[in-house]
Design a protein around this motif. Structure first.
Motif, PDB file in Angstrom:
ATOM      1  N   ALA A   1      13.519  30.678  -5.664  1.00 37.49           N
ATOM      2  CA  ALA A   1      15.023  29.737  -4.273  1.00 37.49           C
ATOM      3  C   ALA A   1      15.435  29.482  -4.507  1.00 37.49           C
ATOM      4  O   ALA A   1      16.156  28.567  -5.703  1.00 37.49           O
ATOM      5  CB  ALA A   1      13.964  28.427  -2.749  1.00 37.49           C
ATOM      6  N   SER A   2      17.180  29.795  -4.265  1.00 37.33           N
ATOM      7  CA  SER A   2      18.270  29.475  -4.551  1.00 37.33           C
ATOM      8  C   SER A   2      19.228  29.501  -2.783  1.00 37.33           C
ATOM      9  O   SER A   2      18.966  30.186  -2.199  1.00 37.33           O
ATOM     10  CB  SER A   2      19.198  30.077  -5.183  1.00 37.33           C
ATOM     11  OG  SER A   2      18.981  32.056  -4.891  1.00 37.33           O
ATOM     12  N   PHE A   3      20.358  28.080  -3.048  1.00 35.86           N
ATOM     13  CA  PHE A   3      21.454  28.330  -1.547  1.00 35.86           C
ATOM     14  C   PHE A   3      21.802  29.056  -1.748  1.00 35.86           C
ATOM     15  O   PHE A   3      22.150  28.502  -3.167  1.00 35.86           O
ATOM     16  CB  PHE A   3      21.401  27.002  -1.158  1.00 35.86           C
ATOM     17  CG  PHE A   3      21.399  26.381   0.051  1.00 35.86           C
ATOM     18  CD1 PHE A   3      20.938  27.212   1.565  1.00 35.86           C
ATOM     19  CD2 PHE A   3      22.403  25.454   0.083  1.00 35.86           C
ATOM     20  CE1 PHE A   3      21.355  26.499   2.227  1.00 35.86           C
ATOM     21  CE2 PHE A   3      23.125  25.442   0.964  1.00 35.86           C
ATOM     22  CZ  PHE A   3      22.794  25.644   2.034  1.00 35.86           C
ATOM     23  N   ASN A   4      22.572  29.922  -1.290  1.00 35.93           N
ATOM     24  CA  ASN A   4      24.049  29.822  -1.399  1.00 35.93           C
ATOM     25  C   ASN A   4      24.658  29.344  -0.423  1.00 35.93           C
ATOM     26  O   ASN A   4      24.859  29.069   1.028  1.00 35.93           O
ATOM     27  CB  ASN A   4      23.280  31.683  -0.458  1.00 35.93           C
ATOM     28  CG  ASN A   4      25.443  32.254  -0.944  1.00 35.93           C
ATOM     29  OD1 ASN A   4      26.105  31.780   0.193  1.00 35.93           O
ATOM     30  ND2 ASN A   4      25.038  33.809  -1.450  1.00 35.93           N
ATOM     31  N   THR A   5      25.970  29.335  -0.879  1.00 33.51           N
ATOM     32  CA  THR A   5      26.725  27.744  -0.289  1.00 33.51           C
ATOM     33  C   THR A   5      28.015  28.510   0.743  1.00 33.51           C
ATOM     34  O   THR A   5      28.677  27.856   1.029  1.00 33.51           O
ATOM     35  CB  THR A   5      27.466  27.264  -1.415  1.00 33.51           C
ATOM     36  OG1 THR A   5      27.999  27.669  -1.882  1.00 33.51           O
ATOM     37  CG2 THR A   5      26.375  25.903  -1.305  1.00 33.51           C
TER      38      THR A   5
END
Length: 331
Positions: free
Chosen positions: A111-115
Motif C-alpha cells: 500500500a502507498s499513499f498519494n499526497t
C-alpha cells in the motif's frame, strides 16, 4: 470487486476490531469494504485452530457490546474455546450481514499513499486494487508467524506445523511421536491436548510459563439471562474505566503496606477467582517492588508445586529462582 475502486475506507482483517469497524462505518454512511486473507470470519480465531485454542478472558468481556448481538446470544463456557468463537462470528454475520462487504481469500501485499489525491493505492495477491481515502489495519499486533532459525529444520523428514498456520482440517496426532517447541500460551494449550493421546511427547522449553488457573466452568442460559437484565451494560461500560479493559482493575494500595497475613489472604482470594485477577486485580506495587514481586512468585510456586509430584518436573516448571519477575513477560 474488480478493477479500481474509490472507497471511503478499506479495512484489513476480519477479526473483532475489523468486523466492528465495518459495521459502525457502514452505519455512519461511508463506502467501506474489508479484505481478509482467510476464507472466513474470526481474524486470529480463524487461523488459531490448533488443539486447545481458547480465549484467556471471561465471556462477559470477550464479545462485542452491541445489544442487538448480546441479547440473543448465549455462551456455553466461561472461557470459550475456538469453535465457540467461530460460531459466535457466524452468528454476528447472520445478524449484521458483514460478509457482503468482505472479500475473503484476499491478502494485501502493499500500500502507498498519494499526497496529491489524498488516497491510498492498495494492492492484493488477487490482482484487486482499491483507492480508499482511509486505510484501517485491523491485523493485530502479533499476527506474523515466527519460524525459529533451527539448523536442519528445512530438511526434517517428518511433519511440521506452526500453531498460527494450523491446517483447518486438523492434524491427527493420536499414537504419534510429537515434539513441541515453545511453551508460550499456544504451546501450553497444545501440550494439554496432545499429551494424553500421543505415543510420546517431548517439549522443548526455554523458559517455564508462569501460567495462572483459569477456573473454567460451564455458564448457564439462566445465568446469562439474569446478567442481560442489568449487568451486561454495566460490565461493557466498566471496560472503558479500567487499565486493561476488564471489569476489575489494579487495587489502589501497595502490598508492602499490608501485613503478611493480609497479603496471603489477598493472594489466595485472587487465585481462587482465577483468570488474570492474580496479576491485574492485585496491589499496585507487585511489578515495581522486587520484594513484593518475589512473594507473589513464591505464592504462585507453592500452588503449582501442589500439582506436580515429580521433583525434576518441579525444578523445570516452577524453579526456586523465578526465571524473570512475575507478571512482566507476555507469553
Amino acid at each position: 470487486m474488480s478493477g479500481h475502486q474509490n472507497l471511503d475506507v478499506l479495512i484489513v482483517g476480519a477479526g473483532f476490531s475489523g468486523v466492528y469497524q465495518l459495521h459502525k462505518l457502514r452505519k455512519a454512511g461511508f463506502s467501506v469494504k474489508l479484505f481478509e486473507a482467510g476464507n472466513g470470519l474470526g481474524g486470529i480465531w480463524h487461523w488459531n485452530c490448533y488443539p486447545g485454542a481458547r480465549v484467556d478472558s471471561d465471556f462477559s468481556v470477550y464479545q462485542l457490546s452491541l445489544e442487538e448481538l448480546w441479547k440473543d446470544w448465549n455462551w456455553v463456557e466461561k472461557y470459550p474455546g475456538r469453535q465457540e468463537i467461530i460460531k459466535y462470528f457466524n452468528y454476528v454475520d447472520r445478524k449484521l450481514g458483514v460478509s457482503r462487504d468482505i472479500s475473503f481469500n484476499t491478502r494485501v501485499t502493499s500500500a502507498s499513499f498519494n499526497t496529491t489525491t489524498n488516497r491510498w493505492s492498495v494492492f492484493t495477491d488477487t490482482g484487486i486494487t482499491v483507492n480508499p481515502h482511509f486505510l484501517i489495519l485491523c491485523t493485530g499486533f502479533a499476527s506474523k508467524p515466527l519460524f525459529p532459525n533451527i539448523p536442519g529444520l528445512d530438511n526434517f523428514q517428518g511433519t511440521v506445523h506452526h500453531t498460527s498456520l494450523w491446517p483447518q482440517a486438523g492434524v491427527d496426532m493420536a499414537g504419534k511421536r510429537v515434539g513441541i517447541i515453545g511453551t508460550g500460551a499456544s504451546g501450553v494449550q497444545v501440550i494439554q491436548e496432545v499429551g494424553p493421546i500421543a505415543a510420546h511427547l517431548i517439549v522443548f522449553q526455554r523458559t517455564p510459563n508462569l501460567a495462572l488457573p483459569m477456573n473454567q466452568s460451564p455458564v448457564s442460559v439462566a445465568t446469562q439471562t439474569k446478567m442481560k437484565e442489568e449487568m451486561y451494560p454495566i460490565l461493557f461500560k466498566r471496560r472503558f474505566q479500567t487499565t486493561n479493559g476488564f471489569h476489575y482493575d489494579q487495587l489502589d494500595r501497595a502490598a508492602s503496606d499490608l501485613s503478611p497475613e493480609e497479603r496471603y489472604l489477598l493472594f489466595n482470594d485472587l487465585w481462587s477467582k482465577g483468570g488474570f485477577r492474580y496479576i491485574i486485580n492485585s496491589c499496585n506495587d507487585i511489578t515495581s517492588n522486587e520484594k513484593v514481586n518475589a512473594e507473589v512468585y513464591a505464592f504462585w510456586r507453592k500452588r503449582v508445586l501442589e500439582r506436580i509430584r515429580d521433583p525434576e518436573m518441579q525444578r523445570k516448571l516452577a524453579p526456586e529462582k523465578p526465571p524473570h519477575p512475575f507478571g512482566v513477560k507476555r507469553h
